[in-house]
Design a protein around this motif. Structure first.
Motif, PDB file in Angstrom:
ATOM      1  N   THR A 267       0.850  -1.186   0.000  1.00  0.00           N
ATOM      2  CA  THR A 267       0.000   0.000   0.000  1.00  0.00           C
ATOM      3  C   THR A 267       0.885   1.234   0.000  1.00  0.00           C
ATOM      4  O   THR A 267       1.759   1.376   0.861  1.00  0.00           O
ATOM      5  CB  THR A 267      -0.918   0.024   1.238  1.00  0.00           C
ATOM      6  N   THR A 289      -2.018  -1.313  -3.737  1.00  0.00           N
ATOM      7  CA  THR A 289      -2.881  -0.134  -3.716  1.00  0.00           C
ATOM      8  C   THR A 289      -2.000   1.100  -3.721  1.00  0.00           C
ATOM      9  O   THR A 289      -1.171   1.277  -2.831  1.00  0.00           O
ATOM     10  CB  THR A 289      -3.779  -0.133  -2.459  1.00  0.00           C
ATOM     11  N   SER A 291      -1.894   5.253  -4.031  1.00  0.00           N
ATOM     12  CA  SER A 291      -2.625   6.537  -3.955  1.00  0.00           C
ATOM     13  C   SER A 291      -1.636   7.682  -4.042  1.00  0.00           C
ATOM     14  O   SER A 291      -0.778   7.828  -3.180  1.00  0.00           O
ATOM     15  CB  SER A 291      -3.404   6.601  -2.643  1.00  0.00           C
ATOM     16  N   GLU A 311      -4.894  -1.373  -7.488  1.00  0.00           N
ATOM     17  CA  GLU A 311      -5.725  -0.176  -7.495  1.00  0.00           C
ATOM     18  C   GLU A 311      -4.828   1.050  -7.511  1.00  0.00           C
ATOM     19  O   GLU A 311      -3.980   1.215  -6.642  1.00  0.00           O
ATOM     20  CB  GLU A 311      -6.636  -0.141  -6.264  1.00  0.00           C
ATOM     21  N   THR A 313      -4.918   5.211  -7.655  1.00  0.00           N
ATOM     22  CA  THR A 313      -5.699   6.439  -7.551  1.00  0.00           C
ATOM     23  C   THR A 313      -4.739   7.616  -7.587  1.00  0.00           C
ATOM     24  O   THR A 313      -3.848   7.722  -6.738  1.00  0.00           O
ATOM     25  CB  THR A 313      -6.508   6.486  -6.246  1.00  0.00           C
ATOM     26  N   GLY A 331      -6.843  -4.186 -13.284  1.00  0.00           N
ATOM     27  CA  GLY A 331      -6.905  -3.364 -12.101  1.00  0.00           C
ATOM     28  C   GLY A 331      -7.949  -2.265 -12.199  1.00  0.00           C
ATOM     29  O   GLY A 331      -8.736  -2.194 -13.150  1.00  0.00           O
ATOM     30  N   VAL A 332      -7.937  -1.394 -11.214  1.00  0.00           N
ATOM     31  CA  VAL A 332      -8.816  -0.225 -11.172  1.00  0.00           C
ATOM     32  C   VAL A 332      -7.947   1.018 -11.118  1.00  0.00           C
ATOM     33  O   VAL A 332      -7.114   1.167 -10.218  1.00  0.00           O
ATOM     34  CB  VAL A 332      -9.749  -0.258  -9.951  1.00  0.00           C
ATOM     35  N   THR A 333      -8.111   1.908 -12.100  1.00  0.00           N
ATOM     36  CA  THR A 333      -7.283   3.101 -12.212  1.00  0.00           C
ATOM     37  C   THR A 333      -8.177   4.331 -12.241  1.00  0.00           C
ATOM     38  O   THR A 333      -9.016   4.478 -13.143  1.00  0.00           O
ATOM     39  CB  THR A 333      -6.415   3.058 -13.486  1.00  0.00           C
TER      40      THR A 333
END
Length: 518
Positions: A267, A289, A291, A311, A313, A331-333
């Motif tokens: 993370t 993850t 961010s 993920e 962000t 994934g999620v972008t």
């Protein structure tokens, strides 16, 4: 053509693992036993669970080095007690000169206590040295707090339950230019915590490979937070990074097989005055993850950039992601930018034309084959100085409100053969898809504002898709397997409907239409 081997392997997610042990000549350490042999992990065949878009790049990168926790035992550790302005140890591999503690032999060393000085590793070139930080606080007012001058592989292990800190005021002009600086490969592991502060330059830096495989790590650096010159790999851990420069960086310029950043897990929460992630060659994200909040690019690479899992962000950036070859495969972008959201550029250095870069196809590629991508851009949403190709995934673009940019912008054309695409933005530079796109698409001039509902219906009144706009807009481009070229559809915004024919560009965009390439 570049040919590179895969870097640091992940034993839980990648198959075909081959451990190639590199023999290390152990040196006497008094109470400590000799360190285990270091190992370079390589992969013959990349696991099929990693999308090909990223696997191809991984298989092309040079080997990375990591020291795993099962390669050594804390039971073998020699204790180094830090005592303010000095230290003590019974190990023959440790010498103390005032406030400088020097480790001269391979082995495992447990550091505990407080030191207002430096820990220096000057071991043989083939030595593996493990520093176990177990309630250690090391502060220096000049240079690096922990400096590896010579060794083969060095590991900093954060003992379970321990809280540790390292602070320094290093200089960019010095040989050791970080609070923790290694002229060797460096691995950070364990389950304890580490706070690193450098008010002069970098936080943690290695001139070879830097691998983060565990720990709760907080870095506050005047320049770069984490820097692995040959490579930077994050496999696990919880990282909170604050950087005046780049948060995560690899900048080996002399070898096309190095200079990459690979995020495989963990993370990461990073704030950067420059780029969030910056690589001279490739950036690869296959898990974890991430961010980021940055003043420049969220993620930048000079060669290729692949997101294939995890993920991501980017909550604040100038341009969210930028590279000459961009691949979104899983994934999620989620991207937010004041300028371009996704920018495939950099193959050429020419400038000019509409917004820079000219209007000719200069070979850059943006390929989306899977995953979820949501872009909120103040400039172009998806931008390529070359081509844009979508073969899968869920892509949502909330583009600009200004008329000098578009939700979609390419020099070489946009094709869609699978997945779902919606691009909602201004009309001035709006671009539609190629007529050659295998999947059906539609384009409509339809206006709304933040909070407006955009609804797409077929001729029978069946709702195919519905979106909530995040800002003022005047155009909508949509493509999915539910659209058939030549058929009629209705785009409704807050109750106002516009009829369109699939495969036909709307009037009013760039060049008198929405920029359909023929």
């Amino acid at each position: 053509m570049r040919r590179r081997l895969i870097p640091l392997a992940l034993p839980l997610t990648l198959a075909g693992l081959v451990l190639a042990g590199c023999a290390v000549t152990a040196q006497p350490t008094g109470t400590a036993q000799s360190a285990a042999a270091s190992s370079v992990e390589t992969i013959g065949d990349v696991d099929s669970t990693i999308p090909a878009a990223a696997a191809e790049l991984l298989a092309a990168n040079a080997d990375g080095t990591v020291v795993r926790d099962d390669e050594w035992s804390v039971a073998d550790a020699a204790t180094v007690t830090l005592e303010g302005s000095t230290a003590s140890s019974d190990s023959a591999g440790v010498s103390v000169d005032g406030s400088t503690v020097t480790i001269t032999a391979a082995g495992v060393y447990r550091l505990t206590g407080t030191l207002e000085g430096q820990v220096v590793v000057e071991a043989p070139d083939d030595a593996q040295v493990v520093l176990v930080l177990d309630g250690a606080e090391i502060d220096t007012v000049s240079g690096s707090a922990i400096q590896v001058v010579t060794a083969d592989d060095v590991a900093i292990n954060l003992a379970a339950g321990s809280t540790n800190s390292v602070s320094a005021t290093s200089s960019a002009d010095a040989d050791a230019s970080a609070a923790i600086h290694a002229d060797s490969d460096l691995t950070v592991s364990g389950s304890g915590s580490l706070t690193v502060t450098d008010s002069g330059n970098d936080g943690i830096s290695a001139t070879d490979d830097l691998a983060i495989i565990g720990g709760t790590i907080t870095v506050d650096a005047a320049d770069d937070a984490l820097r692995g010159k040959d490579s930077l790999v994050v496999e696990d851990g919880t990282l909170t990074l604050t950087a005046g420069g780049d948060a995560l960086k690899s900048d080996q310029e002399e070898d096309a097989a190095q200079g990459y950043v690979w995020i495989a897990g963990g993370t990461i929460d990073a704030t950067a005055g420059d780029d969030g992630i910056d690589a001279w060659t490739d950036v690869l994200i296959t898990g974890g993850t991430v961010s980021l909040a940055t003043e420049d690019d969220g993620i930048h690479s000079e060669t290729s950039l692949a997101i294939a899992g995890g993920e991501v962000t980017i909550g604040r950036s100038y341009e969210a992601i930028e590279s000459a070859d961009i691949r979104i495969a899983g994934g999620v972008t989620l991207l937010t930018s004041s300028d371009d959201g996704v920018n495939a550029s950099g193959t050429t250095t020419s400038d000019g034309g509409m917004g820079g870069g000219g209007m000719q196809d200069s070979g850059e590629t943006l390929t989306i084959s899977g995953g979820t991508l949501v872009v909120d851009a103040g400039g172009d949403g998806l931008d390529s100085n070359g081509t844009i190709e979508i073969t899968g995934g869920e892509v949502t673009v909330y583009g600009p409100t200004a008329q000098n940019n578009g939700a979609l912008d390419s020099n070489g054309g946009i094709t869609v053969t699978g997945g779902t695409l919606v691009a909602i933005g201004s009309t001035g530079m709006a671009e539609s898809l190629e007529e050659s796109s295998a999947q059906g698409w539609l384009a409509a001039t339809a206006s709304g504002s933040a909070g407006s509902t955009v609804q797409i219906q077929d001729a029978d009144g069946t709702v195919i898709a519905q979106y909530a706009a995040t800002k003022t807009f005047g155009s909508v481009v949509f493509s999915s397997s539910a659209i058939t070229d030549g058929q009629s559809y209705t785009v409704t915004v807050d109750g106002t409907s516009t009829s369109v024919t699939a495969g036909v560009a709307a009037a009013g965009g760039m060049g008198g239409g929405m920029g359909t390439r023929r």
